[in-house]
Motif scaffolding. Structure first.
Motif, PDB file in Angstrom:
ATOM      1  N   ALA A   1       0.808  -1.220   0.000  1.00 25.13           N
ATOM      2  CA  ALA A   1       0.000   0.000   0.000  1.00 25.13           C
ATOM      3  C   ALA A   1       0.839   1.267   0.000  1.00 25.13           C
ATOM      4  N   PHE A   2       2.140   1.130  -0.076  1.00 23.99           N
ATOM      5  CA  PHE A   2       3.043   2.269   0.080  1.00 23.99           C
ATOM      6  C   PHE A   2       3.056   3.206  -1.128  1.00 23.99           C
ATOM      7  N   TYR A   3       3.030   2.651  -2.346  1.00 26.99           N
ATOM      8  CA  TYR A   3       3.395   3.428  -3.529  1.00 26.99           C
ATOM      9  C   TYR A   3       2.324   4.403  -4.018  1.00 26.99           C
ATOM     10  N   GLY A   4       1.050   4.153  -3.701  1.00 32.06           N
ATOM     11  CA  GLY A   4      -0.016   4.977  -4.242  1.00 32.06           C
ATOM     12  C   GLY A   4       0.134   6.460  -3.926  1.00 32.06           C
ATOM     13  N   GLU A   5       0.328   6.786  -2.647  1.00 30.82           N
ATOM     14  CA  GLU A   5       0.446   8.187  -2.248  1.00 30.82           C
ATOM     15  C   GLU A   5       1.720   8.812  -2.796  1.00 30.82           C
ATOM     16  N   LEU A   6       2.792   8.057  -2.806  1.00 24.67           N
ATOM     17  CA  LEU A   6       4.059   8.559  -3.340  1.00 24.67           C
ATOM     18  C   LEU A   6       3.893   8.955  -4.800  1.00 24.67           C
ATOM     19  N   LEU A   7       3.293   8.066  -5.599  1.00 22.04           N
ATOM     20  CA  LEU A   7       3.098   8.343  -7.022  1.00 22.04           C
ATOM     21  C   LEU A   7       2.125   9.490  -7.243  1.00 22.04           C
ATOM     22  N   GLN A   8       1.122   9.608  -6.380  1.00 16.37           N
ATOM     23  CA  GLN A   8       0.176  10.710  -6.516  1.00 16.37           C
ATOM     24  C   GLN A   8       0.878  12.053  -6.307  1.00 16.37           C
ATOM     25  N   GLY A   9       1.769  12.109  -5.320  1.00 18.87           N
ATOM     26  CA  GLY A   9       2.531  13.327  -5.086  1.00 18.87           C
ATOM     27  C   GLY A   9       3.427  13.675  -6.261  1.00 18.87           C
TER      28      GLY A   9
ATOM     29  N   LYS B   1       2.925  12.729  -9.431  1.00 20.71           N
ATOM     30  CA  LYS B   1       2.064  13.055 -10.577  1.00 20.71           C
ATOM     31  C   LYS B   1       1.509  14.477 -10.491  1.00 20.71           C
ATOM     32  N   GLU B   2       1.056  14.880  -9.325  1.00 23.00           N
ATOM     33  CA  GLU B   2       0.436  16.194  -9.177  1.00 23.00           C
ATOM     34  C   GLU B   2       1.386  17.316  -9.581  1.00 23.00           C
ATOM     35  N   VAL B   3       2.621  17.235  -9.113  1.00 20.01           N
ATOM     36  CA  VAL B   3       3.594  18.283  -9.439  1.00 20.01           C
ATOM     37  C   VAL B   3       3.963  18.246 -10.915  1.00 20.01           C
ATOM     38  N   LEU B   4       4.207  17.055 -11.448  1.00 18.53           N
ATOM     39  CA  LEU B   4       4.607  16.946 -12.852  1.00 18.53           C
ATOM     40  C   LEU B   4       3.509  17.443 -13.794  1.00 18.53           C
ATOM     41  N   ASN B   5       2.273  17.030 -13.519  1.00 17.28           N
ATOM     42  CA  ASN B   5       1.175  17.431 -14.397  1.00 17.28           C
ATOM     43  C   ASN B   5       0.982  18.940 -14.427  1.00 17.28           C
ATOM     44  N   LYS B   6       1.170  19.590 -13.285  1.00 18.70           N
ATOM     45  CA  LYS B   6       1.035  21.056 -13.235  1.00 18.70           C
ATOM     46  C   LYS B   6       2.064  21.752 -14.116  1.00 18.70           C
ATOM     47  N   GLN B   7       3.203  21.087 -14.326  1.00 19.09           N
ATOM     48  CA  GLN B   7       4.276  21.663 -15.134  1.00 19.09           C
ATOM     49  C   GLN B   7       4.290  21.121 -16.565  1.00 19.09           C
ATOM     50  N   GLY B   8       3.213  20.414 -16.943  1.00 20.95           N
ATOM     51  CA  GLY B   8       3.100  19.924 -18.313  1.00 20.95           C
ATOM     52  C   GLY B   8       3.835  18.636 -18.602  1.00 20.95           C
ATOM     53  N   TYR B   9       4.190  17.890 -17.559  1.00 13.34           N
ATOM     54  CA  TYR B   9       4.889  16.614 -17.729  1.00 13.34           C
ATOM     55  C   TYR B   9       3.956  15.455 -17.411  1.00 13.34           C
TER      56      TYR B   9
ATOM     57  N   LYS C   1       3.982  10.562   2.476  1.00 15.92           N
ATOM     58  CA  LYS C   1       4.471   9.939   1.246  1.00 15.92           C
ATOM     59  C   LYS C   1       4.148  10.813   0.031  1.00 15.92           C
ATOM     60  N   ARG C   2       3.007  11.499   0.084  1.00 16.47           N
ATOM     61  CA  ARG C   2       2.650  12.411  -1.004  1.00 16.47           C
ATOM     62  C   ARG C   2       3.644  13.572  -1.078  1.00 16.47           C
ATOM     63  N   LYS C   3       4.020  14.113   0.070  1.00 12.37           N
ATOM     64  CA  LYS C   3       4.998  15.207   0.091  1.00 12.37           C
ATOM     65  C   LYS C   3       6.348  14.715  -0.437  1.00 12.37           C
ATOM     66  N   TRP C   4       6.722  13.481  -0.085  1.00 13.29           N
ATOM     67  CA  TRP C   4       7.978  12.908  -0.551  1.00 13.29           C
ATOM     68  C   TRP C   4       7.995  12.864  -2.080  1.00 13.29           C
ATOM     69  N   GLY C   5       6.902  12.372  -2.664  1.00 15.51           N
ATOM     70  CA  GLY C   5       6.808  12.316  -4.117  1.00 15.51           C
ATOM     71  C   GLY C   5       6.813  13.694  -4.750  1.00 15.51           C
ATOM     72  N   ALA C   6       6.053  14.630  -4.146  1.00 12.55           N
ATOM     73  CA  ALA C   6       5.978  15.989  -4.690  1.00 12.55           C
ATOM     74  C   ALA C   6       7.347  16.664  -4.653  1.00 12.55           C
ATOM     75  N   LEU C   7       8.062  16.503  -3.551  1.00 14.18           N
ATOM     76  CA  LEU C   7       9.375  17.123  -3.426  1.00 14.18           C
ATOM     77  C   LEU C   7      10.369  16.523  -4.411  1.00 14.18           C
ATOM     78  N   ALA C   8      10.271  15.211  -4.636  1.00 14.95           N
ATOM     79  CA  ALA C   8      11.144  14.557  -5.620  1.00 14.95           C
ATOM     80  C   ALA C   8      10.912  15.145  -7.007  1.00 14.95           C
ATOM     81  N   SER C   9       9.633  15.363  -7.375  1.00 21.34           N
ATOM     82  CA  SER C   9       9.317  15.957  -8.677  1.00 21.34           C
ATOM     83  C   SER C   9       9.855  17.381  -8.780  1.00 21.34           C
ATOM     84  N   GLU C  10       9.635  18.157  -7.729  1.00 21.67           N
ATOM     85  CA  GLU C  10      10.105  19.548  -7.736  1.00 21.67           C
ATOM     86  C   GLU C  10      11.615  19.612  -7.924  1.00 21.67           C
TER      87      GLU C  10
END
Length: 321
Positions: free
Chosen positions: A72-80, A82-90, A283-292
């Motif tokens: 169950a770990f990866y869902g929130e990470l990937l959501q974080g 995805k959210e940042v990347l999509n906002k930047q057109g990726y 986990k969402r913040k972790w994913g978002a920060l990685a994208s940023e």
């Protein structure tokens, strides 16, 4: 496959005119552009993404490499992510396994976020040396094209151990993750440091694999060796849930005979009774920060390594009357 050459022939224009029309270049009149696009649609033309990305030197796609997709770990990470990347057109491609590594040298992606033990550190440094932009979540690497966004594993493991000791436990089992796991190694290092500070302390390590089945296997050993109340620190919640389920089927009570703490605060731990103690972080913040951080790398902006901080979620115990 239909090419722009086919469109040019049917529309009675040059290849360059077709290219301009397809890419929305104002050099082509609106009337001509409309006619060319109608021909392209009639012929079921599909643009060659590989050729276009080669010309522009970008694909607007980021690769996310994971060891596997279990749990169950990866869902929130990937959501974080995805959210940042999509906002930047990726967009993102999520993949696993050695064969997927070729996406980097083939430049199918503009950069990568890596949480995947199938990559060696040497391999990642080779890609970085060739100019590929990488963010790693599971190791420490030093290179201008690599950024680290790491979980504070040591602090989390120390919190878990100190919590058990403060609760009065002097006999503690630790169910570890895979031997190659950076997170498991970091957490075990902190565990041993705490154990050394609190001697005498009975400490037993059990090898696991971060899956529920490992927790179930660990429960068999703990129950077989049981002589007095014990505490168990599972280095992730998946194993803690497996251990919890196995103990619930035995004659022993969670929180009375066997106390459990996990790591990750996955949603399922909130519905256990008694509620499992665990180590929490976003986990969402972790994913978002990685994208940023990766997008900054791609844009050649100056960045520092980041760390995701953790907190303790206390459980509740069941006491016999």
């Amino acid at each position: 496959m239909v090419s722009i050459k086919d469109i040019a022939k049917k529309a009675g224009v040059s290849i360059s005119t077709v290219s301009y029309a397809i890419n929305g270049n104002p050099k082509v009149t609106k009337e001509t552009s409309t006619r060319i696009l109608a021909v392209a649609k009639e012929l079921n033309y599909v643009p060659n993404a590989a050729a276009r990305s080669l010309k522009k030197q970008e694909t607007k796609i980021i690769g996310v490499f994971l060891t596997d997709f279990n749990g169950a770990f990866y869902g929130e990470l990937l959501q974080g992510i995805k959210e940042v990347l999509n906002k930047q057109g990726y967009d993102l491609i999520v993949c696993s396994g050695v064969q997927s590594h070729r996406l980097l040298p083939e430049r199918t992606i503009d950069g990568a976020i890596v949480l995947d033990t199938s990559f060696s550190s040497e391999e990642l440094l080779q890609y970085a040396e060739r100019g590929h932009k990488l963010v790693v979540l599971d190791r420490e690497l030093s290179h201008a094209n690599v950024n680290q966004v790491l979980l504070d594993n040591k602090a989390g493991a120390a919190l878990a151990m100190e919590y058990l000791i403060e609760e009065g436990h002097r006999k503690i089992y630790v169910v570890a993750g895979p031997e190659a796991s950076f997170d498991s190694m970091q957490r075990l290092q902190a565990v041993r440091q705490v154990v050394n500070r609190h001697q005498p302390l009975a400490y037993t390590q059990i090898l696991g694999d971060f899956n529920k089945s490992a927790g179930e296997e660990a429960a068999k050993q703990i129950i077989q060796e049981y002589t007095e109340p014990v505490a168990v620190f599972c280095l992730n919640d998946e194993m803690a849930i497996g251990l919890y389920n196995a103990v619930k089927k035995s004659e022993y009570k969670i929180g009375t005979h066997i106390h459990i703490i996990g790591f990750d605060n996955i949603e399922l731990t909130q519905y256990t009774e008694p509620r499992l103690a665990t180590i929490d972080y976003s986990k969402r913040k972790w994913g978002a920060l990685a994208s940023e951080q990766l997008l900054k790398l791609i844009d050649d902006k100056e960045i520092d390594h980041e760390r995701i901080y953790v907190t303790l979620v206390k459980g509740n115990s069941v006491r016999t009357v």
